[in-house]
Design an enzyme around this catalytic site. Structure first.
Site, PDB file in Angstrom:
ATOM      1  N   GLU A   1      28.088  -4.779  21.886  1.00 43.95           N
ATOM      2  CA  GLU A   1      28.425  -5.776  20.650  1.00 43.95           C
ATOM      3  C   GLU A   1      28.737  -4.744  19.545  1.00 43.95           C
ATOM      4  O   GLU A   1      27.817  -3.707  19.023  1.00 43.95           O
ATOM      5  CB  GLU A   1      27.460  -6.829  20.497  1.00 43.95           C
ATOM      6  CG  GLU A   1      27.947  -7.734  19.188  1.00 43.95           C
ATOM      7  CD  GLU A   1      26.985  -8.864  19.078  1.00 43.95           C
ATOM      8  OE1 GLU A   1      27.259  -9.811  18.214  1.00 43.95           O
ATOM      9  OE2 GLU A   1      25.702  -8.809  19.666  1.00 43.95           O
TER      10      GLU A   1
ATOM     11  N   GLU B   1       8.624  -1.222  29.275  1.00 43.51           N
ATOM     12  CA  GLU B   1       7.730   0.049  29.678  1.00 43.51           C
ATOM     13  C   GLU B   1       6.686   0.172  28.173  1.00 43.51           C
ATOM     14  O   GLU B   1       7.295  -0.313  27.258  1.00 43.51           O
ATOM     15  CB  GLU B   1       8.604   1.043  29.740  1.00 43.51           C
ATOM     16  CG  GLU B   1       7.802   2.580  30.100  1.00 43.51           C
ATOM     17  CD  GLU B   1       8.634   3.687  30.087  1.00 43.51           C
ATOM     18  OE1 GLU B   1       8.259   4.743  30.494  1.00 43.51           O
ATOM     19  OE2 GLU B   1      10.163   3.573  29.692  1.00 43.51           O
TER      20      GLU B   1
END
Length: 325
Positions: A146, A314
């Protein structure tokens, strides 16, 4: 709740790629990213390329894992020579989940013109559809990027890549109540702004870290939000939370049911992830889903936790691979 100091940042988003010789120049040439670190793992047959922006000296002196706005490109060795190898961009009719990454620029019209001149493929040009202030360009692997405009330092007919920002990563979620509870209470993020699209029946939640004790949720306007990095956009299509037929979203990593991989994970970083992971385990012993607990996987000094939709996050320290090439 776990304790959250001001070291917490949304560090990176991981995308699998087919050919680094194609993907890296695409991001460097078109969007001004720099390769800030490269980590080959020949025994595991993959290489990680960390791309980011270095707009000031303070950022350039930080280790890659202490920054916001890093794009991790993961290349599994040999797939570039496999004509049948393709990746899931998360937006097909099946195996939807991850939606896009977003780059915020100074002059979106000029950026679009330059991309068109370089023969980049577009999912949506500025002139398409109702929203004339955003565009979606496709990277070499088919991932949606985007484009939004922050307008800072904007000059007519020009664009300056030194102003570009890796603004956000969008993922679809089934139940925003459960997702927000996880991202706020377990990971310590806050809601910058919410936007409801009543006609299309979906809502957007822009979340991330703000360490101001006086911060009020849903108080950040769009212009201010466009100047940030390290945002996660949660997209909720109304009704999925109560639809017994809805099977959920693809997390980008599963190959079950013939699904292909693509998006890998988002990542948060802090100064003491071992302490943080321990606090999460103690506070939420029965409700957290760890795919890898702290320091217990094949790669040390990391952890992976899953959100309610199965997306991986993570957890790393600001010093991870500090001496890497």
């Amino acid at each position: 709740m776990p304790s959250f100091d001001n070291s917490f940042v949304v560090n990176h988003t991981c995308l699998r790629i087919k050919d680094p010789k194609v993907s890296i120049p695409f991001y460097v040439d078109n969007f001004g990213f720099k390769v800030v670190a490269t980590f080959p793992f020949p025994e595991k047959k993959f290489t990680l390329y960390m791309l980011g922006y270095e707009h000031d000296q303070e950022t350039s002196h930080k280790n890659w894992s202490a920054r916001e706005g890093i794009l991790e490109l993961c290349h599994n060795h040999g797939v570039e020579d496999d004509d049948s190898y393709t990746l899931n961009n998360g937006n097909g009719a099946e195996h939807r989940g991850f939606g896009h990454i977003c780059i915020s620029v100074d002059n979106i019209n000029v950026v679009e013109e330059r991309l068109l001149a370089s023969n980049a493929k577009f999912q949506k040009k500025l002139s398409d559809g109702r929203q004339k202030d955003i565009a979606f360009v496709l990277d070499p692997n088919g991932y949606w990027i985007e484009l939004i405009q922050h307008g800072k330092g904007k000059v007519d007919i020009l664009t300056d890549q030194a102003t570009y920002l890796f603004n956000h990563t969008m993922i679809r979620v089934k139940d925003p109540v459960k997702s927000l509870e996880f991202y706020k209470n377990v990971l310590g993020m806050k809601v910058f702004r919410k936007h409801d699209h009543e006609n299309a029946k979906f809502s957007l939640y822009f979340i991330g870290y703000d360490h101001d004790s006086n911060f009020k949720e849903d108080s950040v306007d769009r212009d201010t939000s466009s100047l940030k990095q390290g945002i996660i956009e949660l997209t909720h299509n109304w009704g999925t939370e109560s639809d017994p037929e809805f099977k959920g979203y693809h997390n980008g990593n599963s190959t079950e049911g013939g699904a292909k991989q693509g998006f890998g994970h988002t990542c948060i970083s802090c100064k003491d992830p071992a302490k943080f992971c321990k606090e999460v385990e103690e506070e939420f012993p029965d409700s957290t889903d760890w795919s890898v607990k702290w320091n217990q996987g094949g790669m040390k000094n990391i952890a992976f936790i899953r959100d309610p939709d199965g997306y991986s996050i993570e957890i790393i320290s600001h010093e991870l691979f500090k001496d890497g090439n």
